[in-house]
Design an enzyme around this catalytic site. Sequence first.
Site, PDB file in Angstrom:
ATOM      1  N   GLU A 102       0.806  -1.223   0.000  1.00 54.56           N
ATOM      2  CA  GLU A 102       0.000   0.000   0.000  1.00 54.56           C
ATOM      3  C   GLU A 102       0.840   1.274   0.000  1.00 54.56           C
ATOM      4  O   GLU A 102       0.301   2.363   0.076  1.00 54.56           O
ATOM      5  CB  GLU A 102      -0.921   0.003   1.237  1.00 54.56           C
ATOM      6  CG  GLU A 102      -1.902  -1.168   1.268  1.00 54.56           C
ATOM      7  CD  GLU A 102      -2.947  -1.073   2.387  1.00 54.56           C
ATOM      8  OE1 GLU A 102      -2.777  -0.232   3.296  1.00 54.56           O
ATOM      9  OE2 GLU A 102      -3.927  -1.834   2.326  1.00 54.56           O
ATOM     10  N   ALA A 216      -9.115  -0.351  16.221  1.00 55.35           N
ATOM     11  CA  ALA A 216     -10.457  -0.084  16.749  1.00 55.35           C
ATOM     12  C   ALA A 216     -11.374  -1.299  16.638  1.00 55.35           C
ATOM     13  O   ALA A 216     -12.235  -1.506  17.489  1.00 55.35           O
ATOM     14  CB  ALA A 216     -11.086   1.109  16.031  1.00 55.35           C
ATOM     15  N   GLU A 217     -11.198  -2.129  15.609  1.00 56.32           N
ATOM     16  CA  GLU A 217     -12.077  -3.302  15.452  1.00 56.32           C
ATOM     17  C   GLU A 217     -11.914  -4.255  16.637  1.00 56.32           C
ATOM     18  O   GLU A 217     -12.836  -4.960  17.005  1.00 56.32           O
ATOM     19  CB  GLU A 217     -11.756  -4.037  14.146  1.00 56.32           C
ATOM     20  CG  GLU A 217     -12.547  -3.541  12.958  1.00 56.32           C
ATOM     21  CD  GLU A 217     -12.355  -2.062  12.661  1.00 56.32           C
ATOM     22  OE1 GLU A 217     -11.191  -1.626  12.543  1.00 56.32           O
ATOM     23  OE2 GLU A 217     -13.352  -1.343  12.568  1.00 56.32           O
ATOM     24  N   ASP A 339     -18.844   1.952  11.147  1.00 58.02           N
ATOM     25  CA  ASP A 339     -17.409   1.921  10.823  1.00 58.02           C
ATOM     26  C   ASP A 339     -17.041   3.042   9.845  1.00 58.02           C
ATOM     27  O   ASP A 339     -16.193   2.868   8.980  1.00 58.02           O
ATOM     28  CB  ASP A 339     -17.001   0.539  10.252  1.00 58.02           C
ATOM     29  CG  ASP A 339     -15.498   0.397  10.047  1.00 58.02           C
ATOM     30  OD1 ASP A 339     -14.735   1.155  10.673  1.00 58.02           O
ATOM     31  OD2 ASP A 339     -15.092  -0.467   9.238  1.00 58.02           O
ATOM     32  N   ASN A 426     -11.941   4.716   0.613  1.00 53.87           N
ATOM     33  CA  ASN A 426     -11.112   4.280   1.728  1.00 53.87           C
ATOM     34  C   ASN A 426      -9.765   5.005   1.671  1.00 53.87           C
ATOM     35  O   ASN A 426      -9.700   6.127   1.182  1.00 53.87           O
ATOM     36  CB  ASN A 426     -11.004   2.744   1.729  1.00 53.87           C
ATOM     37  CG  ASN A 426     -10.839   2.205   3.140  1.00 53.87           C
ATOM     38  OD1 ASN A 426      -9.959   2.631   3.871  1.00 53.87           O
ATOM     39  ND2 ASN A 426     -11.693   1.279   3.531  1.00 53.87           N
ATOM     40  N   CYS A 651     -12.557 -16.550  11.580  1.00 53.36           N
ATOM     41  CA  CYS A 651     -11.725 -16.870  10.405  1.00 53.36           C
ATOM     42  C   CYS A 651     -12.078 -16.037   9.176  1.00 53.36           C
ATOM     43  O   CYS A 651     -11.230 -15.764   8.333  1.00 53.36           O
ATOM     44  CB  CYS A 651     -11.866 -18.359  10.045  1.00 53.36           C
ATOM     45  SG  CYS A 651     -11.821 -19.470  11.461  1.00 53.36           S
TER      46      CYS A 651
END
Length: 737
Positions: A102, A216-217, A339, A426, A651
Site C-alpha cells: 500500500e 479499533a475493530e 465503521d 477508503n 476466520c
Amino acid sequence: MRIFAGIVVAVVIVALIYSFGPGDEPAPVTDDAVSVEVPVSGIGMIDDARINNADSEPGNWLAYGRTYEEQRFSPLTSINRENVNQLGLAWVKDMGSSRAQEATPIVVDGIMFLTSSWSRVFAIDAVSGEEVWRYDPEVPGETGRRACCDVVNRGVAVYKGRVYVGSLDGRLIALDAATGKHIWTVDTIIDHDRFYTITGAPRAANGKIFIGNGGAEFGVRGYVTAYDADTGEQVWRFYTVPGDPSLPFENPELEAAAKTWKGGDWWEIGGGGTVWNSIVYDPDFDQVFIGVGNGSPWTRVIRSPGGGDNLFLSSIVALDANTGKMNWYYQTTPGDNWDYTAVQDMALADMEVDGVMRKVLLQAPKNGFFYVLDRSDGELLRAHPFATVTWATHVDMETGRPVENPELDYVDKPKWVLPGPLGAHNWQAMSVDVEAGVVYLPAQDNPLIFAMSEEWKKTGVYKRNPGSMNLGIELGALGQIFVDNAAEQPTQKGYLKAFDPLTGEDKWVVEHPHYWNGGVLGTEGGLVFQGDALGYLTAYDKDTGEVLWKFNTYTSMLAPPISFAIDGVQYISILTGSGGGDLFAGEPVAPVPLPASATYGNYGKLLVFKIGGNVELTAPTVVDRTIPEQTLGDMSKEDIGRGERLFGAHCSVCHGLVARSGGVIKDLRFMGPEKHELFNQIVLEGILVSNGMSAFDDLLSTEDTERVHEYIRHRSHEDREVALGNSDAARLTWLGD
Ligand code: CA
C-alpha cells in the site's frame, strides 16, 4: 562515528552506481568498506523548507502526498497525452510479498524509499532498480492476527537524513537514510494486552514525527503521538476519545467530549477512534490535522446506549503542531454506527469558495460525503455526496450534521446500508487538481448488511472478547444473514471520478466492474493514473476520462502511483498486490469479476515506467481453481452449524465470507490432504505463524476446531459440486433451517 562511517560508505556506493554504465555491477554494500570522508549530505536530506518548496523540485516526491498539502498532483509534463501510448516498463523489482502493498514511495535525489508488507523498508536506486539497502523490523508473525486488514504498511517519512517507519507491532523506528542502519526505536503502544498496530505512514514536520495506530475493530482507545525527530522522545499525545470517566481526564477537551458518551462502558471495550491513516501538517497555521476512526464497538446502542455524538469519533481534528492542543474539530458522522472512519487522506488547498479565497481542507471519508472545511476554524463549506449513500439523506448545512435515514436503523432487523464498512472511499489516495477544480477520486459502492450481535439481542449484554474483533454486529451468522437477504443486496461497483467538491458534480466517471481499486495520481501532463482490481494500470485523459494507455500488470493494485524525474526523464511507479480491508468480502459473486490476484496470484512487485521503456513482464500462470475432492466427515448438521458460526466470527475476516477467499489469503476450499492432516496444528499450535497464521487456541477448543474444519470441508464440497455441474447452487450455510 559509526553512523558517520556508514553514511560515507553509502554515498560512495550510490555515486558508483550512478557512474557505472549499464551492465556494470555496483560494489556490494558492506559495513567496513570505508573510503574517503565526504560531508553528510545528499541522502534523504529533506527538511521543512524543501517540502514547503516542493514545486521548485518537481522531480522529487518529498513527502507522503508529495507536498505538505498532500494534493498528489505531479507538475511533471514529459509524460503527457501525446506520448503516453509509448509508456513502457523501465524496470521491475520483485518485492517478495504476496500480501497487500500500500506504500507511497518517497523519492529524493535518485533514491526511492518505500515499505512493503510486514513493515519492511527498502531504499532503491530509482533509475536502475538496484537495491541500496533494506531493513526488516522482523515483526513477529503473531502480529498478523492483531491487524484487522492485512499486514500492510503505507510508507515512510524521510527527514533530515533519516527514514522513519511505523512497524505493524507498534514501533516507531528511525533509520539512517544512507545505510538503513537502526538509530532509535520507540514503542508507541500504551497497552500490549490490546491489539494495537501501525499501518500508516509517519509524517515529519517542525522537528517532529507524527504517528497514530490501528486497532479499533479489536477494542482499543485511539490517540496520536508526536515524537522528537532527533531523539524519539515523546513531545505530546492526543487521545481521540475519553477514557474511564472515574479517572482524571487528560485535557478539558476530553472532559467535554465525555459528555457526548452516554450510559455504556465504552472504555472497557476501548471506544475506538484510531488515527490509522491521515495526518496532515498545515504550515499556514502550524497545525496538524488528524483523521479519526470509527467507534469501538461499531454499534452505538452498545457503545453509548444513551445516545450522544461520541466525540471525537469519525472526526477531523486540528491540533497545534507544537503542543498537541486542540484548535477545532469537525465530526463527519456523529454517533458512528457503521465503521465510518474519517481517516481517509486529507488534502489542503487555497480555493475560491463563493467568491472568497479560502484555505481549505478536502476529505472524502468512508461515509460518502465530500467535505470542504475552512482550515482556520473548521467551518463547513460543502458536503456533497460522491457515491451512493443510503444511511443519510444529506448534510444539513445549517447544523453541519448529516440527516440520518431512520428506515435503515438496524437495531431490530438487519439492513443493507451504503456505504458499507469499506466506505464509499477508503485510504486509497485521491489526487487534487486545483486548477481544474476537481478531485480524481477512487470511489465505490460496496454495501454491507448490518445486523446486531445475536448474543447482545438475546441477553442485552455485550462482552468484550480480548482475542477477537469486537464490532457489536453479528459476524458468526453473517453468512446466513447474507443468504437470507441476498435478493435485496444493492449493486457493487467501483468508480474513478473527476468530482467537483464545490458543486458535487461529476465532470466524468469511469466505472470499474470490481469495487476495490487503487489510489490515484493526476499530472500536469494531462493524465490521471490508477491501478485496478483486474490488474491494469491505466492512464486516463484528465479532462475527459478517456483511456489513453493501459498496461496489464497481472496483479490487483491498491497503492497509489507516483511520478518523479531524474536527469530529465520522467517516471511513473506503482506497487502491486491487493488485500487490505477487502479480505473479508473474499471471492466476489458474479457479476463482480474475479480480481487479478485470484486469477494469477498476488505478486508484490514494484513497477517503474518511462517513455520507451521496453522491459517485458512475463504473464504468470493462471491459478488452477479446481476445488479438490473432499472426504466429508460424519458430523451432525448442528455441529457443522457451530463450525460455521465460529468460522464466521474468527476466520472469515481473513479467509473470506462463507469460506471463499479473494485470492490473497489462503482459500481453504483448496486445501490439499497434507493441510487437512495438519489442520489442528495450524489452528491450535500456530505452526504457520511465520505467514501470519497465529494460533487460535485462546478462542477455539479441539472440538471447535474440528467443527470449523468440517464446515470448511462441506463448503469446499458443495462449491466443487456446483463447479462440476452436479448441483444448481451451493447451500452456503447450516444455520438457517
Ligand atoms: Ca474500522
